[in-house]
Design an enzyme around this catalytic site. Structure first.
Site, PDB file in Angstrom:
ATOM      1  N   TYR A 167     -13.826  -3.496  11.166  1.00 56.64           N
ATOM      2  CA  TYR A 167     -12.495  -2.877  11.093  1.00 56.64           C
ATOM      3  C   TYR A 167     -11.707  -3.169  12.360  1.00 56.64           C
ATOM      4  O   TYR A 167     -10.533  -3.542  12.301  1.00 56.64           O
ATOM      5  CB  TYR A 167     -12.639  -1.363  10.895  1.00 56.64           C
ATOM      6  CG  TYR A 167     -11.310  -0.645  10.823  1.00 56.64           C
ATOM      7  CD1 TYR A 167     -10.439  -0.852   9.757  1.00 56.64           C
ATOM      8  CD2 TYR A 167     -10.920   0.249  11.823  1.00 56.64           C
ATOM      9  CE1 TYR A 167      -9.223  -0.197   9.683  1.00 56.64           C
ATOM     10  CE2 TYR A 167      -9.709   0.915  11.763  1.00 56.64           C
ATOM     11  CZ  TYR A 167      -8.855   0.691  10.687  1.00 56.64           C
ATOM     12  OH  TYR A 167      -7.641   1.328  10.637  1.00 56.64           O
ATOM     13  N   GLY A 204       1.882   4.456   3.728  1.00 56.93           N
ATOM     14  CA  GLY A 204       2.789   3.600   2.977  1.00 56.93           C
ATOM     15  C   GLY A 204       3.745   4.402   2.119  1.00 56.93           C
ATOM     16  O   GLY A 204       4.935   4.088   2.029  1.00 56.93           O
ATOM     17  N   GLY A 222       0.811  -1.213   0.000  1.00 60.02           N
ATOM     18  CA  GLY A 222       0.000   0.000   0.000  1.00 60.02           C
ATOM     19  C   GLY A 222       0.842   1.259   0.000  1.00 60.02           C
ATOM     20  O   GLY A 222       0.512   2.237   0.687  1.00 60.02           O
ATOM     21  N   ALA A 223       1.922   1.262  -0.789  1.00 59.56           N
ATOM     22  CA  ALA A 223       2.912   2.333  -0.695  1.00 59.56           C
ATOM     23  C   ALA A 223       2.729   3.443  -1.708  1.00 59.56           C
ATOM     24  O   ALA A 223       3.607   4.288  -1.861  1.00 59.56           O
ATOM     25  CB  ALA A 223       4.311   1.733  -0.846  1.00 59.56           C
ATOM     26  N   ASN A 224       1.598   3.482  -2.403  1.00 58.07           N
ATOM     27  CA  ASN A 224       1.419   4.534  -3.395  1.00 58.07           C
ATOM     28  C   ASN A 224       0.787   5.792  -2.815  1.00 58.07           C
ATOM     29  O   ASN A 224       0.728   6.830  -3.471  1.00 58.07           O
ATOM     30  CB  ASN A 224       0.569   4.030  -4.580  1.00 58.07           C
ATOM     31  CG  ASN A 224      -0.829   3.641  -4.146  1.00 58.07           C
ATOM     32  OD1 ASN A 224      -0.991   2.891  -3.191  1.00 58.07           O
ATOM     33  ND2 ASN A 224      -1.846   4.147  -4.827  1.00 58.07           N
ATOM     34  N   THR A 225       0.349   5.732  -1.557  1.00 53.98           N
ATOM     35  CA  THR A 225      -0.295   6.890  -0.945  1.00 53.98           C
ATOM     36  C   THR A 225      -0.199   6.800   0.576  1.00 53.98           C
ATOM     37  O   THR A 225       0.112   5.751   1.142  1.00 53.98           O
ATOM     38  CB  THR A 225      -1.773   6.977  -1.374  1.00 53.98           C
ATOM     39  OG1 THR A 225      -2.344   8.208  -0.913  1.00 53.98           O
ATOM     40  CG2 THR A 225      -2.587   5.829  -0.790  1.00 53.98           C
ATOM     41  N   GLY A 226      -0.464   7.903   1.245  1.00 53.48           N
ATOM     42  CA  GLY A 226      -0.600   7.929   2.690  1.00 53.48           C
ATOM     43  C   GLY A 226       0.587   7.422   3.475  1.00 53.48           C
ATOM     44  O   GLY A 226       1.754   7.726   3.175  1.00 53.48           O
ATOM     45  N   SER A 263      -4.019  -0.459  14.596  1.00 52.78           N
ATOM     46  CA  SER A 263      -4.753   0.794  14.799  1.00 52.78           C
ATOM     47  C   SER A 263      -5.244   0.872  16.240  1.00 52.78           C
ATOM     48  O   SER A 263      -5.484  -0.157  16.890  1.00 52.78           O
ATOM     49  CB  SER A 263      -5.957   0.846  13.849  1.00 52.78           C
ATOM     50  OG  SER A 263      -6.870   1.857  14.223  1.00 52.78           O
TER      51      SER A 263
END
Length: 310
Positions: free
Chosen positions: A173, A28, A22-26, A146
């Protein structure tokens, strides 16, 4: 008073290979960026390859993109196989990708989306890549949880794990984030006899990222106001993961989060998780169920089982 640990504290990462999901945003993106800037060869493991390439173009250093859809066990297996062909070893696996409180959906394998993505996909990926980490002294698996794992309804609903009877998006979640911690601690117990790889967890507090895109519309209206008061940037939220991944003083089984009130923001340090996250029987039961659901067996054995066979 806790010391202020920042990106400047990250040791030289030259020669290390880091896989960040998940490294394309936020979170990550910020995690991968910082590791690359400190010399690591970073693999952005992402569902959308084009967005991954765009993210890589905004980073400096040795950054490549790997297709990975955590909602598909076939994709997880394909990604693991490709990573085996490209890398002789891996130093860091950062299980960062996640989804938060979406409407009821299922993965391609029929799992509830949050459990399937946040836990089961990462469980399978870790098991399939662990043989690349085990030979490397100082290698680490960092799994992002979280503060939601502490909410009142947080539990592993073994009687309805996929929320088929009814669906509570917040409780689902919380279940997935509790699962992240149960997995982290059970994995550390299995890794400890190996003496090379450690399993650590982290959480970002309340960080401003795209994860909030699925919150109800009414909450989206006030989210910016709340965020300005109590949240931190994605770069700040990534610091617990970065410390867990790189600080030489980190020990297996630790959990890193912000040191501010409610662990919402602040400097990254060791925090405690909920009492049920340390429940050994719960950890082992979830591990067994996860093996059955994913079909992935880890190359490390539960220590107690080894002892009984002697």
């Amino acid at each position: 008073m806790n010391e202020k640990w920042t990106e400047q504290n990250i040791p030289d990462q030259q020669g290390r290979v880091a896989v960040v999901t998940g490294a394309n945003t936020g979170l990550g993106f910020e995690t991968a960026r910082a590791l690359a800037e400190h010399g690591a060869r970073v693999v952005l493991a992402v569902r959308d390859v084009e967005k991954g390439k765009q993210a890589a173009a905004r980073m400096s250093g040795d950054v490549t993109v790997q297709a990975l859809d955590l909602t598909s066990l076939e994709s997880v297996r394909d990604a693991a196989a490709e990573l085996h062909t490209k890398h002789a070893s891996i130093d860091l696996l950062i299980n960062n990708a996640g989804v938060m409180i979406p409407p009821k959906q299922t993965t391609r394998d029929g799992f509830e989306l949050q459990l399937g993505t946040n836990h089961l996909g990462h469980f399978a990926l870790t098991g399939l890549l662990l043989d690349l980490l085990l030979p490397v002294p100082g290698s680490r698996v960092v799994t992002v949880s979280s503060i939601a794992h502490r909410t009142g309804g947080a539990a592993i609903h073994f009687d309805d794990l996929q929320w088929d009877r009814s669906y509570d998006r917040s409780a689902a979640y919380a279940q997935s984030k509790l699962a992240n911690l149960l997995f982290t601690y059970e994995l550390q117990r299995r890794l400890a006899p190996q003496g090379t790889t450690v399993s650590v967890a982290a959480h970002p507090g309340l960080a401003s990222t795209e994860l909030v895109r699925d919150i109800p519309a009414a909450l989206r209206l006030i989210a910016p106001v709340i965020g300005a008061l109590v949240s931190q940037s994605a770069a700040g939220g990534a610091l617990p993961s970065l410390r867990a991944a790189t600080d030489p003083a980190v020990l297996g089984g630790q959990y890193y989060g912000p040191d501010g009130r409610g662990e919402l923001r602040g400097n990254p340090h060791v925090v405690a998780s909920s009492p049920q996250s340390y429940d050994r029987a719960l950890q082992q039961r979830l591990w067994s169920v996860s093996e059955d659901l994913t079909g992935v067996k880890f190359p490390v054995t539960q220590p107690e089982l080894v002892e009984r066979t002697r």
